[in-house]
Design a protein around this motif. Sequence first.
Motif, PDB file in Angstrom:
ATOM      1  N   THR A 310       4.998   0.750  -9.387  1.00 39.92           N
ATOM      2  CA  THR A 310       3.683   1.271  -9.016  1.00 39.92           C
ATOM      3  C   THR A 310       3.825   2.735  -8.637  1.00 39.92           C
ATOM      4  N   ILE A 312       2.495   5.980  -6.374  1.00 42.58           N
ATOM      5  CA  ILE A 312       1.812   6.342  -5.133  1.00 42.58           C
ATOM      6  C   ILE A 312       1.326   7.777  -5.288  1.00 42.58           C
ATOM      7  N   LYS A 322       4.743   9.845  -6.301  1.00 45.19           N
ATOM      8  CA  LYS A 322       5.967   9.084  -6.042  1.00 45.19           C
ATOM      9  C   LYS A 322       5.857   7.706  -6.695  1.00 45.19           C
ATOM     10  N   TRP A 323       7.011   7.194  -7.088  1.00 37.71           N
ATOM     11  CA  TRP A 323       7.063   5.871  -7.710  1.00 37.71           C
ATOM     12  C   TRP A 323       7.650   4.864  -6.722  1.00 37.71           C
ATOM     13  N   LYS A 324       7.075   3.683  -6.726  1.00 42.80           N
ATOM     14  CA  LYS A 324       7.584   2.596  -5.899  1.00 42.80           C
ATOM     15  C   LYS A 324       8.178   1.552  -6.826  1.00 42.80           C
ATOM     16  N   TYR A 325       9.482   1.283  -6.658  1.00 44.41           N
ATOM     17  CA  TYR A 325      10.197   0.346  -7.532  1.00 44.41           C
ATOM     18  C   TYR A 325      10.565  -0.889  -6.707  1.00 44.41           C
ATOM     19  N   PHE A 326       9.828  -1.967  -6.911  1.00 45.01           N
ATOM     20  CA  PHE A 326       9.961  -3.146  -6.063  1.00 45.01           C
ATOM     21  C   PHE A 326      11.344  -3.807  -6.130  1.00 45.01           C
ATOM     22  N   ILE A 329      13.513  -2.391  -3.558  1.00 38.62           N
ATOM     23  CA  ILE A 329      13.116  -2.815  -2.210  1.00 38.62           C
ATOM     24  C   ILE A 329      13.661  -4.210  -1.920  1.00 38.62           C
ATOM     25  N   SER A 407      12.430   8.956 -11.226  1.00 43.63           N
ATOM     26  CA  SER A 407      12.540  10.143 -10.372  1.00 43.63           C
ATOM     27  C   SER A 407      12.559  11.429 -11.176  1.00 43.63           C
TER      28      SER A 407
END
Length: 449
Positions: A310, A312, A322-326, A329, A407
Amino acid sequence: MEEKKASITAAVIITGLVVVIVVARLSLKLSRAFFLVAGADIALILGVFVCLVIRGRYDRRRKLLEKRLVSEGRELRIEYSFLRKVAGVPIKFRLKELEDATDDFRALLGQGGSASVFKGILSDGTAVAVKRIDGEEHGEKEFRSEVAAIASVQHVNLVRLVGYCCVPRGPRYIVYEFIPNGSLDHWIFPGNGTKNCPEGCLSFDLRYRVAIDVAKALSYMHHDCRSRILHLDLKPENILIDENYRGIVADFGLSKLMGKDESRVITTIRGTKGYLAPEWLLEHGVSEKCDVYSYGMVLLEMIGGQRNVTVIENGSDKSQRKWKYFPKIVRDKLGEGKVIEAVDHRLVEAGGIDERQVKRMVHVALWCIQEKPKLRPSMAHVVEMLEGCVPVEEPPNTQMIVVDLLSIDGEDSDCQLGPKIAAMGLDVECCNIPSSSSSSFAMSMLSGR
């Protein structure tokens, strides 16, 4: 029509002969000539009556025979239709039948890049989902791939092919059984409901069961068919939920048949971003391990109730995006011993989650998304791990190359990714790596039926 014509002709002939007798009586009186004419006319009238009787008997027998043949033909068609269903042989439909079944394609269930899905009711009352594939070349390839992959297989967790329809220089149609509860994405992602498929939330137990169902379907395709079938587009949108909340794998438009003696095949990059295995992006060919990777990504989305990738946004400035890489996490939470924090918050709030099952699912998912294909388990082994038949070992700490790819801005050089990928042991040339901006993806989405 012919019967009516014959009757009218006979009536005209008899009337004419009677008129001849009357005229002869008036003109010839009771002479010998009159009796000769009258006798001949009466004989002809009797002949016409005999012909009518014979023709009537013939017509009655013909109608009886036709009725019997129609009845036997109907019984044969019913029996043939039954045998086709039992044997799983697809039916070739006429376009008019599909138009009638779908009310002229008005009941739209979902739409993707090259296909639309409509709900229909066949003449025998069977509920179906009709997939219409548009486009000439792409449509023909997708149609052939899908029919070839699914026509000869029978599995409780694979969508059943009912039939197909080909229109010359027109769309292709594939008719599937109707799955009432739509696709998995409506059941795991918040705010993903539609008019045809309202949003729901599967419990953790049901998600775990769906995960096993999908794993069994892929295992069957990879190991138990005469030719291995690679799905190559596994994602929540292509997993359907039936009336018993079991998982059904669907949409074989990008599938590939692979010989038992082949280790991998070369094909163009297709599918959906976020579920493609690294070796496919690097043009190293595809194998069943590509499906294993996609399965691992889907498994993580089922755990977290969110997309794996997703963005951000930070205002309108794209440089601040920014990228959120689940998956990263989840890996970090697992290392901290807080894996329950990665679970869908709706499930956590509902309670009753078995943390051991969560850890097992996370371990299996992280095994499946290893960058090196040889490290990924087979789908048969995945089934055994999820069912608790074999212990699940701690997965190695994956490099997660996707984080590096996310990134990098699209305008940056691809060559700076080389050392990072080489560190994974993928052994590729630095500048041969396709960037996210230059790669082409043939998006295929089959929405819930």
